[in-house]
Write an enzyme that holds these catalytic residues in place. Structure first.
Site, PDB file in Angstrom:
ATOM      1  N   LYS A 208       7.018  -3.045  21.129  1.00  0.00           N
ATOM      2  CA  LYS A 208       7.596  -3.295  19.806  1.00  0.00           C
ATOM      3  C   LYS A 208       8.553  -2.161  19.426  1.00  0.00           C
ATOM      4  O   LYS A 208       9.649  -2.406  18.904  1.00  0.00           O
ATOM      5  CB  LYS A 208       6.471  -3.425  18.766  1.00  0.00           C
TER       6      LYS A 208
ATOM      7  N   GLN B 259      -1.613  -2.937  14.107  1.00  0.00           N
ATOM      8  CA  GLN B 259      -1.957  -3.625  15.346  1.00  0.00           C
ATOM      9  C   GLN B 259      -3.425  -4.057  15.313  1.00  0.00           C
ATOM     10  O   GLN B 259      -4.320  -3.247  15.097  1.00  0.00           O
ATOM     11  CB  GLN B 259      -1.694  -2.688  16.541  1.00  0.00           C
TER      12      GLN B 259
ATOM     13  N   ASP C  68       4.008  -9.230   9.617  1.00  0.00           N
ATOM     14  CA  ASP C  68       3.184 -10.157  10.412  1.00  0.00           C
ATOM     15  C   ASP C  68       2.985 -11.485   9.677  1.00  0.00           C
ATOM     16  O   ASP C  68       2.571 -12.470  10.288  1.00  0.00           O
ATOM     17  CB  ASP C  68       1.796  -9.532  10.681  1.00  0.00           C
TER      18      ASP C  68
END
Ligand code: NDP
Length: 295
Positions: free
Chosen positions: A50, A94, A117
């Protein structure tokens, strides 16, 4: 019929190039904070990928690695600081988190405007209401891949196998918004094979290697395989290989188009994260979201 192999890597690369151009057109430099708690090797790889993708797109990234024993209170305090930091437009924690930290509490602490997200209840609610939202990246990637072979999905029957909050449920909302007729199947669904055979679009998001067989596929269907499963390689090397939830070779004989694993849905997820970060940055800076990435 031999299906078109939908090349997620190529579609994602094109999207990332578009995102790079969108970044260059803004007056603000988008910034993404990535928070990793612990040293899970798979998570470390995801985070590295990422951060690399951010750099390539011209997005600043801020990497916070916390020890596995970090308390929930300390993690929430970091999120408060990131929420208040004007150089941070997207925050990604995460998952999975260590067992002593409640994931939902953490998700809900992120400012919805920075929730790249798309897991915060505000964004989930906005998506279901058809309002502009930061959307979960994997299902959005699936819609883009489906539209790469059939731009108008209107009227198609979509069957989604899996009802998770991160894939199955938002996938259903997005396909509904594309005027599909949507069925969500799960572990309690009766006669899953018969259900799948009705699908013009079949989305597999289960996490069971090659569970969906060729004979479950309706001839001409579009098959989107979200599953990522590791199984032992047949060469006796003791190494693993990645497969999806769909028995690819069999399914490709029946479908009109199908995503492979790897190289299908997976690459779209990071592209979606970059896209959300740029959208969040534009909105927070009071600039127009560049049309090329606003859909
Ligand atoms: P979850 O484990 O959260 O959900 C799995 C879903 O599959 C559940 O709804 C479950 O039903 C259903 N299910 C389980 N067994 C069966 C069965 N035998 N028949 C029908 N349905 C079943 O998984 P996720 O949604 O998080 O992920 C699904 C897969 O997608 C995983 O392989 C994951 O690694 C992958 N993934 C890939 C991403 C990417 O970037 N490509 C991103 C996210 C996930 P029930 O609710 O009844 O238990």
């Amino acid at each position: 019929m031999t299906a078109i192999r939908i090349d997620g890597k190529a579609v994602a690369e094109a999207l990332r190039a578009t995102i790079g151009e969108a970044v260059a057109s803004l007056n603000v430099t988008p910034g993404l904070a990535v928070v990793l708690v612990g040293e899970d090797p798979a998570s470390q790889v995801y985070v590295r990928n990422k951060i690399k993708a951010c750099a390539e797109a011209g997005i600043d990234s801020f990497h916070h690695t916390l020890p596995v024993e970090t308390s929930q209170a300390d993690l929430l305090e970091l999120l408060d600081r990131l929420n208040a930091d004007a150089s941070v437009h997207g925050i990604l924690v995460q998952l999975p988190l260590p067992g002593h930290i409640d994931e939902q509490t953490v998700i809900e602490r992120i400012d919805p405007a920075k929730d790249v997200d798309g897991f915060h209840p505000v964004n989930v609610g906005r998506l279901s209401l058809g309002l502009p939202a930061l959307e979960p990246c994997t299902p959005r990637g699936c819609v883009i891949l489906a539209q790469s072979v059939q731009p108008d999905l209107s009227g198609l029957h979509a069957v989604i196998v899996g009802r998770s909050n991160i894939v199955g449920k938002p996938m259903a909302q997005m396909l509904l918004a594309e005027n599909c007729t949507v069925t969500i199947a799960h572990s309690r669904t009766r006669d899953l094979a018969a259900m799948c055979r009705q699908a013009d679009i079949l989305v597999a998001a289960v996490g069971r290697p090659q569970m969906i067989k060729g004979e479950w596929i309706k001839p001409g269907a579009i098959v989107l395989d979200v599953g990522i499963n590791r199984i032992p390689r047949e060469d006796g090397s003791g190494k693993n290989r990645l497969v999806g939830d769909v028995a690819y070779a069999e399914a490709a004989e029946v479908a009109s188009a199908i995503t492979p694993v790897p190289g299908g849905v997976g690459p779209m997820t990071i592209a979606g994260l970059l896209r959300n970060t740029v959208i969040a940055a534009a909105r927070l800076a009071g600039e127009a979201v560049p049309g090329s990435i606003s859909r």
